[in-house]
Scaffold this motif. Structure first.
Motif, mmCIF file in Angstrom:
data_model
loop_
_atom_site.group_PDB
_atom_site.id
_atom_site.type_symbol
_atom_site.label_atom_id
_atom_site.label_comp_id
_atom_site.label_asym_id
_atom_site.label_seq_id
_atom_site.Cartn_x
_atom_site.Cartn_y
_atom_site.Cartn_z
ATOM 1 N N CYS B 233 25.857 -8.502 -22.826
ATOM 2 C CA CYS B 233 25.988 -8.197 -21.396
ATOM 3 C C CYS B 233 27.344 -7.560 -21.118
ATOM 4 C CB CYS B 233 25.919 -9.474 -20.578
ATOM 5 S SG CYS B 233 24.322 -10.250 -20.579
ATOM 6 N N GLY B 234 27.400 -6.754 -20.089
ATOM 7 C CA GLY B 234 28.680 -6.227 -19.625
ATOM 8 C C GLY B 234 29.473 -7.327 -18.936
ATOM 9 N N ASN B 236 30.526 -7.566 -15.896
ATOM 10 C CA ASN B 236 29.960 -7.956 -14.588
ATOM 11 C C ASN B 236 28.989 -9.112 -14.733
ATOM 12 O OD1 ASN B 236 31.058 -5.646 -13.548
ATOM 13 N ND2 ASN B 236 29.130 -4.584 -13.199
ATOM 14 N N THR B 237 28.065 -8.930 -15.665
ATOM 15 C CA THR B 237 26.965 -9.880 -15.800
ATOM 16 C C THR B 237 27.483 -11.243 -16.235
ATOM 17 O OG1 THR B 237 25.541 -8.038 -16.388
ATOM 18 C CG2 THR B 237 24.711 -10.235 -16.868
ATOM 19 N N ALA B 239 30.452 -12.498 -15.834
ATOM 20 C CA ALA B 239 31.201 -13.118 -14.728
ATOM 21 C C ALA B 239 30.242 -13.637 -13.661
ATOM 22 C CB ALA B 239 32.177 -12.117 -14.126
ATOM 23 N N THR B 240 29.160 -12.927 -13.445
ATOM 24 C CA THR B 240 28.193 -13.335 -12.426
ATOM 25 C C THR B 240 27.491 -14.626 -12.841
ATOM 26 O OG1 THR B 240 27.889 -11.042 -11.817
ATOM 27 C CG2 THR B 240 26.174 -12.565 -11.120
ATOM 28 N N ILE B 242 28.673 -16.891 -14.885
ATOM 29 C CA ILE B 242 29.671 -17.963 -14.785
ATOM 30 C C ILE B 242 29.830 -18.407 -13.323
ATOM 31 C CG2 ILE B 242 32.132 -18.532 -15.073
ATOM 32 C CD1 ILE B 242 32.127 -16.604 -17.509
ATOM 33 N N ARG B 243 29.865 -17.428 -12.425
ATOM 34 C CA ARG B 243 30.005 -17.743 -11.001
ATOM 35 C C ARG B 243 28.832 -18.573 -10.499
ATOM 36 N NH1 ARG B 243 28.687 -17.432 -6.200
ATOM 37 N NH2 ARG B 243 26.664 -16.523 -6.682
ATOM 38 N N ILE B 244 27.625 -18.209 -10.902
ATOM 39 C CA ILE B 244 26.442 -18.963 -10.485
ATOM 40 C C ILE B 244 26.527 -20.385 -11.056
ATOM 41 C CG2 ILE B 244 23.927 -19.140 -10.735
ATOM 42 C CD1 ILE B 244 23.879 -16.013 -10.685
ATOM 43 N N PHE B 357 17.270 -14.320 -12.524
ATOM 44 C CA PHE B 357 18.124 -14.059 -11.361
ATOM 45 C C PHE B 357 17.868 -12.688 -10.754
ATOM 46 C CE2 PHE B 357 20.297 -17.665 -13.165
ATOM 47 C CZ PHE B 357 20.490 -18.412 -12.026
ATOM 48 N N GLN B 358 17.123 -11.850 -11.448
ATOM 49 C CA GLN B 358 16.782 -10.561 -10.871
ATOM 50 C C GLN B 358 15.596 -10.687 -9.919
ATOM 51 O OE1 GLN B 358 16.697 -7.536 -13.906
ATOM 52 N NE2 GLN B 358 18.723 -8.104 -14.616
ATOM 53 N N ARG B 359 14.904 -11.811 -9.992
ATOM 54 C CA ARG B 359 13.872 -12.045 -8.979
ATOM 55 C C ARG B 359 14.553 -12.352 -7.659
ATOM 56 N NH1 ARG B 359 10.646 -16.648 -11.110
ATOM 57 N NH2 ARG B 359 10.761 -16.177 -13.328
ATOM 58 N N SER B 360 14.049 -11.771 -6.605
ATOM 59 C CA SER B 360 14.791 -11.883 -5.343
ATOM 60 C C SER B 360 14.824 -13.311 -4.819
ATOM 61 C CB SER B 360 14.195 -10.954 -4.303
ATOM 62 O OG SER B 360 12.838 -11.253 -4.122
ATOM 63 N N THR B 362 15.213 -16.089 -6.495
ATOM 64 C CA THR B 362 16.071 -17.025 -7.224
ATOM 65 C C THR B 362 17.519 -16.863 -6.817
ATOM 66 O OG1 THR B 362 14.618 -16.719 -9.106
ATOM 67 C CG2 THR B 362 16.652 -17.944 -9.499
ATOM 68 N N ARG B 363 17.984 -17.785 -6.031
ATOM 69 C CA ARG B 363 19.395 -17.801 -5.679
ATOM 70 C C ARG B 363 19.822 -19.254 -5.636
ATOM 71 N NH1 ARG B 363 21.501 -12.833 -2.487
ATOM 72 N NH2 ARG B 363 19.851 -11.419 -3.070
#
Lengths: 379, 379
Positions: B233-234, B236-237, B239-240, B242-244, B357-360, B362-363
């Protein structure tokens, strides 16, 4: 300040919303691609999304022609097919007078010039904007986030976006998130509808100033992280310095703005962007090089040597922070930001950053929630 | 629960406080070194600091002899000179009955056994403890932090310490911080006086449960970070993700405990420890290897292959989290923790973490401050 915040539903009476991207660098082009694809799918946006291009010749052809005929930004995002409904427009007046939704993604240093030109045209009073610009201006010894600057100059409501968003990775449709700072619910809905996609999640948080302070200040924390790398610090030490920077970033935002929200710092604009910036990215690499050169290279020399024409935001934001901090005599509340400046511009050796925090009296001050300078309100 | 929390000032009437370290691994030895040096300088601590050693023979000599004669822990921290006043004691009864301040640093899996033995002796009712143990137990489908377990079994007040603390780096006196979760001011003062030193800053925060949940759950987030590394992953991904994970960690703590403080997550136990653990450390490396093996290696095999006898905490904590989450039917509130378990133990491919997480829909759920299960109070 805004005299009136027009409702988007009112604006929609006369038809779908016209979207324009102001700026056609790599990030602008990627955002343009996402907006154009989403605009196709929604009744509320005009199908054509325009992208303002500062015209230049690339391989014998105008950049606007590359985008409109070949559907590629051959200079700033080569190799990526852009949607047919993303249309390059070199005339800023044309854009200015017929746009409902402005997306600002010009580099920091061109914002004032572009806004000045735009403000000379008859912008729709009902228009809205969102700023993706990193950094802030200084106005009367206070930080002035770009959304406020745009609101002041163009007299339209402006939201703000910042997050862990390396443009190239988003062009590759790698999963990421961003934080949308907004003030009214309608703006949150409209920007999310225009920009959220399965690989680029837009998290709305009602804290425009917090979002933008994070986007600017993380580059300064990255300088400290780069100094740690040069000093061969262990992982504890680097994480500790980043943590102290994060605390100072929060304190700085809370001192200068009302209504800063804790959740902003836990979102993409805060936590995620700070860690990617400190464990990769140009600021941390250049800061390492700066420290290793032991005073024999300036930031400008390193920029030329390592960045191939790109600009480094950490050192200039560091100067901005320092000017605000010293004006308000806040050095003791921001020991890390202060020492980063001294290392960067006053020949203090990088190791001083560590010895400073080893003194028992140096600790970032824990601010009470209601302790701030009340200099600026958060519109 | 504690019947009475005795004052340290009362205990001091009969003389200086006797300090004992329970555990002589690398972290225990480093903490013993710091405590012994600080004890020399303070009137309130007995000069000799004892360290309990599970006796073993190292190069033909007892480990306690190595420490007491050569002033070196030749097995777990070779090459570091220990203070003369750090004395190894192999007899747990001797320690149990004459200690005012217990520092617990035994590995996770030995805590229950050691506490059981200690509780069979006449521990001073006025004694205090601090737990440096990572992880938590499960009691009645709820997480039980080790400070609570120690309080329950030994009937003495117990604080908690966690942070970005790689033992080897602190042995090298590299600058770092730690978070001390405490409940009464006296404990905060006494532990800070005993353990704070110029290269190891102790930040007291009145949130024992928050500190310990961070210390345990960050290892699970690190598994997700390792999967990102395997998926190439890049930044961004990663870090994202980890943030989640960080958001779910906060939500988990707030659901199961009262009195969790936001500042814990911004301190060393939260932000700093999570990022070091996700950008280095054994959990992230082993998780990368696990994902690259595409189902052909178990965690146990990877542990044997990569860790040379050390234990991996991420997978076991992941199982603990999952058992609590499923029992309370909280899968939708903790999508990341749930998918990490499924990848780890149910043959789900690591890539599913990203598509999820790409499913809208799932948050991670944004919890309201007052939303919790009220299962446990924070004593």
């Amino acid at each position: 300040m805004l005299s009136h915040n027009y409702s988007i539903l009112e604006t929609l009476r006369r038809g779908p919303l016209q979207v324009s991207i102001i700026g056609s660098g790599n990030w602008g082009t990627v955002i343009g691609k996402i907006a154009a694809l989403n605009a196709k799918e929604s009744y509320i946006f005009e199908n054509v999304v325009r992208i303002w291009v500062h015209e230049e010749i690339v391989e014998g052809r105008k950049l606007s022609e590359w985008i409109n005929v070949e559907h590629e930004n051959s200079k700033y995002l080569p190799g990526y097919r852009l949607p047919d409904n993303l249309v390059a427009v070199p005339d800023l007046e044309d854009i200015a007078t017929s746009t409902d939704l402005f997306i600002f993604v010009v580099p920091h240093q061109f914002v004032e010039k572009v806004c000045e030109i735009l403000s000379s045209y008859a912008i729709r009073r009902t228009a809205k904007a969102v700023s993706l610009i990193k950094g802030f201006l200084i106005d009367n010894w206070k930080p002035l986030p770009f959304h406020q600057y745009i609101q002041n100059v163009l007299k339209i409501e402006c939201s703000a976006i910042s997050g862990a968003n390396v443009a190239k990775d988003i062009a590759d449709e790698q999963f990421s998130e961003t934080t949308l700072g907004y003030s009214d619910q309608e703006s949150a809905v409209v920007w999310q509808q225009l920009l959220d996609t399965k690989y680029f999640k837009v998290n709305p948080i009602p804290d425009k100033c917090g979002v933008q302070i994070c986007g600017a200040v993380k580059n300064v924390i990255a300088l400290a992280a780069g100094f740690c790398d040069a000093l061969n610090c262990g992982s504890n030490t680097k994480a500790t310095i980043i943590r102290i920077g994060f605390e100072e970033m929060k304190n700085f935002a809370n001192l200068f703005f009302d209504g800063i929200l804790e959740e902003t710092f836990f979102d993409s604009a805060g936590l995620a962007d700070t860690i990617t910036t400190c464990y990769g990215g140009r600021n941390v690499k250049c800061a390492k090089e700066f420290a290793l050169a032991e005073g024999n290279k300036t930031w400008e020399e390193i920029e030329v040597e390592m960045l191939n024409g790109q600009k480094l935001q950490g050192p200039s934001t560091c100067c901005d922070l320092f000017s605000v901090i010293t004006h308000h005599k806040l050095e003791q509340s921001f020991p890390l930001f202060t020492i980063i400046y001294c290392i960067s511009y006053q020949h203090v050796p990088p190791h001083a950053m560590l010895t400073l925090f080893q003194r028992s009296e140096t600790r970032p001050i824990r601010l009470k929630k209601d302790c701030h300078l009340c200099i600026s309100s958060n519109p």
